[in-house]
Motif scaffolding. Structure first.
Motif: not given
Length: 176
Positions: A74-85
């Motif tokens: 699994v490659q996890f992107p930074p959590d900021s991706v899910m916080a993006s509008p």
């Protein structure tokens, strides 16, 4: 890309049956930077010697059968991706249901990413940093080379850094 080398036996002699990219890799559209690869799966009693059929070509569940196993990268992107509008949690959920069958159904409905499976998981951080969150909300910081043994406990993975992180998970199916 995850390179997979699979050995087999013919006429009593071992050989490399296949060497190349794993076909069961998905780059998630709804969660940019999130990638999963089911590299292998085996039933409780695998057929030996290996018969040459790719066990991840037709996947009905990412989770192993009782006493079987799965290897997932699994490659996890930074959590900021899910916080993006721009992030669409409905699209992300639908994509997980399609490409993570069996596993997607274990995720809590609240979107927290927490989940619990009837497996023992050997999780190895390959690249980057992750944080493991358990029920108490406490975060455990993990770096490349760290190993987590998940004994069927509820947890979530967080990437609080600004770079992708990669983890290998070996799941062993629990008995009935």
């Amino acid at each position: 890309m995850v390179r997979r080398i699979v050995t087999a036996e013919r006429d009593g002699r071992s050989y490399v049956q296949s060497d190349g990219a794993v076909g069961n890799t998905h780059d998630f559209v709804a969660v940019p930077g999130f990638q999963t690869t089911l590299a292998w799966a085996a039933p409780a009693v695998p057929t030996l010697p290996f018969d040459g059929a790719d066990p991840v070509a037709q996947v009905t569940s990412m989770l192993p059968t009782p006493y079987g196993s799965s290897l997932i990268i699994v490659q996890f992107p930074p959590d900021s991706v899910m916080a993006s509008p721009d992030f669409d949690p409905v699209a992300a959920g639908a994509e997980q249901m399609q490409f993570l069958p069996g596993l997607a159904e274990t995720f809590d409905a609240d979107g927290s990413g927490k989940h619990k499976t009837r497996t023992v998981d050997y999780d190895i951080i390959l690249e980057g940093e992750l944080w493991m969150e358990l029920d108490d909300g406490e975060l455990t910081h993990l770096q490349a080379g760290d190993v987590v043994i998940q004994n069927g406990t509820r947890h979530a993975w967080r990437n609080l850094s600004d770079k992708p992180a990669r983890m290998a998970s070996i799941l062993i199916g629990g008995g009935e």
